[in-house]
Write a protein that holds these residues in place. Structure first.
Motif, PDB file in Angstrom:
ATOM      1  N   ALA A  76       0.825  -1.203   0.000  1.00 47.32           N
ATOM      2  CA  ALA A  76       0.000   0.000   0.000  1.00 47.32           C
ATOM      3  C   ALA A  76       0.862   1.258   0.000  1.00 47.32           C
ATOM      4  O   ALA A  76       0.572   2.234  -0.716  1.00 47.32           O
ATOM      5  N   GLY A  77       1.944   1.248   0.799  1.00 45.36           N
ATOM      6  CA  GLY A  77       2.841   2.392   0.806  1.00 45.36           C
ATOM      7  C   GLY A  77       3.489   2.619  -0.545  1.00 45.36           C
ATOM      8  O   GLY A  77       3.688   3.763  -0.976  1.00 45.36           O
ATOM      9  N   LEU A  86     -10.052   4.894   0.130  1.00 44.75           N
ATOM     10  CA  LEU A  86     -10.199   6.203  -0.505  1.00 44.75           C
ATOM     11  C   LEU A  86      -9.222   6.364  -1.658  1.00 44.75           C
ATOM     12  O   LEU A  86      -9.568   6.901  -2.725  1.00 44.75           O
ATOM     13  N   PHE A  87      -8.003   5.874  -1.480  1.00 44.33           N
ATOM     14  CA  PHE A  87      -6.994   5.980  -2.532  1.00 44.33           C
ATOM     15  C   PHE A  87      -7.392   5.158  -3.758  1.00 44.33           C
ATOM     16  O   PHE A  87      -7.251   5.611  -4.907  1.00 44.33           O
ATOM     17  N   THR A  88      -7.895   3.963  -3.524  1.00 39.29           N
ATOM     18  CA  THR A  88      -8.313   3.103  -4.641  1.00 39.29           C
ATOM     19  C   THR A  88      -9.473   3.740  -5.402  1.00 39.29           C
ATOM     20  O   THR A  88      -9.476   3.775  -6.641  1.00 39.29           O
ATOM     21  N   GLY A  89     -10.460   4.271  -4.659  1.00 39.14           N
ATOM     22  CA  GLY A  89     -11.586   4.942  -5.316  1.00 39.14           C
ATOM     23  C   GLY A  89     -11.153   6.181  -6.075  1.00 39.14           C
ATOM     24  O   GLY A  89     -11.619   6.435  -7.209  1.00 39.14           O
ATOM     25  N   ALA A  90     -10.250   6.982  -5.496  1.00 39.56           N
ATOM     26  CA  ALA A  90      -9.770   8.187  -6.171  1.00 39.56           C
ATOM     27  C   ALA A  90      -8.978   7.839  -7.431  1.00 39.56           C
ATOM     28  O   ALA A  90      -9.040   8.561  -8.435  1.00 39.56           O
ATOM     29  N   SER A  91      -8.230   6.723  -7.398  1.00 41.69           N
ATOM     30  CA  SER A  91      -7.497   6.284  -8.591  1.00 41.69           C
ATOM     31  C   SER A  91      -8.458   5.953  -9.727  1.00 41.69           C
ATOM     32  O   SER A  91      -8.193   6.271 -10.895  1.00 41.69           O
ATOM     33  N   ALA A  92      -9.578   5.312  -9.380  1.00 46.20           N
ATOM     34  CA  ALA A  92     -10.594   5.010 -10.395  1.00 46.20           C
ATOM     35  C   ALA A  92     -11.168   6.298 -10.983  1.00 46.20           C
ATOM     36  O   ALA A  92     -11.382   6.407 -12.199  1.00 46.20           O
ATOM     37  N   VAL A 118      -3.993   1.015 -12.735  1.00 46.84           N
ATOM     38  CA  VAL A 118      -3.146  -0.067 -12.222  1.00 46.84           C
ATOM     39  C   VAL A 118      -3.230  -0.163 -10.699  1.00 46.84           C
ATOM     40  O   VAL A 118      -2.971  -1.224 -10.115  1.00 46.84           O
ATOM     41  N   ASN A 119      -3.642   0.926 -10.043  1.00 45.33           N
ATOM     42  CA  ASN A 119      -3.777   0.904  -8.585  1.00 45.33           C
ATOM     43  C   ASN A 119      -4.978   0.096  -8.105  1.00 45.33           C
ATOM     44  O   ASN A 119      -5.014  -0.330  -6.941  1.00 45.33           O
ATOM     45  N   LEU A 177      -6.838  -5.894  -3.416  1.00 46.85           N
ATOM     46  CA  LEU A 177      -6.181  -7.037  -2.777  1.00 46.85           C
ATOM     47  C   LEU A 177      -5.588  -6.630  -1.417  1.00 46.85           C
ATOM     48  O   LEU A 177      -5.748  -7.346  -0.419  1.00 46.85           O
ATOM     49  N   ALA A 178      -4.912  -5.479  -1.380  1.00 46.89           N
ATOM     50  CA  ALA A 178      -4.292  -5.026  -0.126  1.00 46.89           C
ATOM     51  C   ALA A 178      -5.350  -4.748   0.937  1.00 46.89           C
ATOM     52  O   ALA A 178      -5.131  -5.023   2.127  1.00 46.89           O
ATOM     53  N   PHE A 179      -6.524  -4.249   0.542  1.00 49.68           N
ATOM     54  CA  PHE A 179      -7.598  -3.970   1.507  1.00 49.68           C
ATOM     55  C   PHE A 179      -8.073  -5.271   2.153  1.00 49.68           C
ATOM     56  O   PHE A 179      -8.251  -5.344   3.377  1.00 49.68           O
TER      57      PHE A 179
END
Length: 501
Positions: A35-36, A101-107, A190-191, A197-199
């Motif tokens: 994740a980092g 939040l990061f995954t959603g923002a990447s989308a 790609v995120n 998976l990381a979540f």
């Protein structure tokens, strides 16, 4: 032993503890590092995609700049408050919130239909990265102690170095595979599978809080958060907008930032006198290793991050390299940085700050070699001539970042790990912005002086400034090295790292 908490994370009150190492700590560390990696990768990977974004969305130069600087600005803004909340309310909860939040923002970034949409999504993505990142260093402190903590921070240092250095390569490769027109979208997409998976793994593997009392949200000092955030924004804004915001008026925000920070310090002192929990415990700065380590990181990141800024411009715009080839040309630094971080993580307990000062010397020597290589080997062959200097600088960089992070946080109690890590990361972001602003100003002024006909000269001048920042970091590290070498207690702050300083 690391303390493992077994109570649920919701609500105020106490948690039950058992004083034994978490048997799944290494798997949990892998989740943290993945994740980092993606959050720090997004600081640099977007650089090579900017021409495609400009063409695909018809973005203006100012909007393109905000795609880069907006992420850095909100990332830096969220770090310290998120670290404090993680300390008080549970790092697993904050980690998973930031990751979702990061995954959603990447989308949202990948699906952007207008440049304004992309800028707003990048601002949200930066906030998410700022929420997630300080939890990583805090979780390492929570899960590991002694020599294991040095190894874990060594791995985290590897991630920091590689994510920054390998970003242009991955970005160029993605654009090559998916095409210039739509490839920039996949830089963000790609995120998604990584984040999902990381979540799922984080929910299963990350530990709960490691302290007996858990603060309610009303105890989290909202006024302190507002003052600190205002200071960070006021300082970062003129730095990240140095090229786009014309005129000297922007620098008036620097004394405004100083005023905000001054009021913040007074407010935090008042909080302490009234027995309330501050956002940042100012007693941290009485710890010599923490204060000097923070300064080393600030100056080093000013020199370290600016290297990739000028090299990317030099390779693509100056030598005509493709995005992929420019990324390949910087890869020797990334690979050597990984090797250096691995060495640093294993040797930090034995050599302490000697390792950091030695690494800084290698970085300075490598950058000096790069200046000489570009002078001696003009044209496209410069990429080959730069391999050895970049390997030297990368090896040194790996021996700086992870050992310095271990030493800086060694005497910090794990219960304050999130806030302390957030301050450290904020110093890195401020240093990065400061370095890019300073090196960029020199680089572009030299480029304008030769009317864009010679890119090697501006690169050399820019690298001289980067070397200056690295040498400033060396001076600070040397001050710490001269300190009388005394052992840090093996369990400093309940789980502290034993390091001879």
């Amino acid at each position: 032993m690391a303390t493992v908490a077994v109570a649920p994370e919701e609500g105020c009150g106490t948690v039950t503890q058992r004083d034994e190492p978490d048997p799944r700590r290494w798997q949990a560390l892998a989740v943290c590092l993945i994740a980092g990696f993606i959050t720090l990768l997004d600081v640099s990977i977007v650089n090579v995609a900017l021409p495609s974004i400009r063409e695909g969305l018809g973005a203006s130069e100012s909007e393109i700049q905000w795609v880069l600087s907006g992420y850095a600005l909100t990332f830096g803004l969220a770090l310290v408050p998120a670290g404090r909340i993680g300390d008080a309310r549970g790092r697993r909860m904050m980690f998973m919130t930031g990751l979702a939040l990061f995954t959603g923002a990447s989308a949202l970034c990948g699906a952007a239909q207008t440049s304004q949409w992309l800028v707003l999504a990048r601002l949200l993505q930066g906030i998410a990265g700022g929420i997630l990142t300080p939890q990583v260093s805090a979780l390492i402190q929570q899960m590991f102690s002694g020599r294991e903590r040095g190894r874990a921070f060594g791995m985290f240092g590897t991630v920091i170095g590689i994510s920054t250095a390998v970003g242009p390569l991955l970005g160029g490769l993605i654009i090559k595979v998916f095409g210039a027109e739509e490839g920039w979208r996949w830089v963000f997409y790609v995120n998604l599978p990584i984040g999902i998976l990381a979540f799922a793994l984080a929910w299963r593997l990350l530990p709960g809080p490691d302290h007996a009392h858990r603060a309610c949200l009303r105890e989290l000092d909202p006024i302190g958060v507002l003052l600190l955030g205002s200071g960070v924004v006021s300082l970062l804004l003129p730095l990240v907008e140095e090229r786009q915001w014309k005129g000297p008026a922007k620098w008036l925000l620097v004394p405004v930032a100083a005023a905000f920070f001054g009021v913040f310090v007074l407010w935090e002192i008042r909080q302490g006198r009234h027995g309330r929990k501050p956002v940042v415990d100012l007693a941290l700065f009485k710890v010599r290793s923490y204060t000097l380590g923070l300064l080393v990181m600030l100056f080093y990141f000013a020199g370290f991050t600016s290297i990739f800024f000028v090299f990317t411009l030099f390779f693509q715009s100056g030598l005509g390299y493709s995005a992929l080839l420019a990324g390949v040309a910087i890869t020797p630094f990334a690979l050597a940085s990984a090797v250096g971080a691995s060495i640093g993580g294993r040797l930090v307990n034995r050599f302490g700050h000697t390792l950091v000062t030695g690494g800084l010397v290698l970085v300075a020597v490598g950058l000096g070699g790069a200046i000489l290589a570009v002078y001696e080997v003009p044209g496209q062959a410069a990429g080959w001539a730069l391999v050895a200097p970049l390997v030297c600088a990368g090896l040194g960089s790996g021996m700086v970042i992870s050992p310095n992070q271990t030493l800086t946080l060694a005497e910090v109690p794990p219960v304050q790990g999130g806030a302390a890590g957030g301050v450290l990361q904020t110093g890195q972001r401020i240093g990065s912005a400061m370095g890019i602003a300073a090196v960029g100003a020199v680089f572009f002024s030299q480029l304008a002086a030769v009317h864009g006909q010679d890119w090697a000269g501006p690169l050399r001048h820019g690298l001289v400034v980067s070397v200056g920042f690295v040498l400033a970091a060396f001076v600070v590290a040397f001050l710490d090295l001269r300190k009388e070498r005394t052992p840090v207690p093996a369990e400093a702050g309940r789980g502290g790292t034993r390091v001879t300083r």
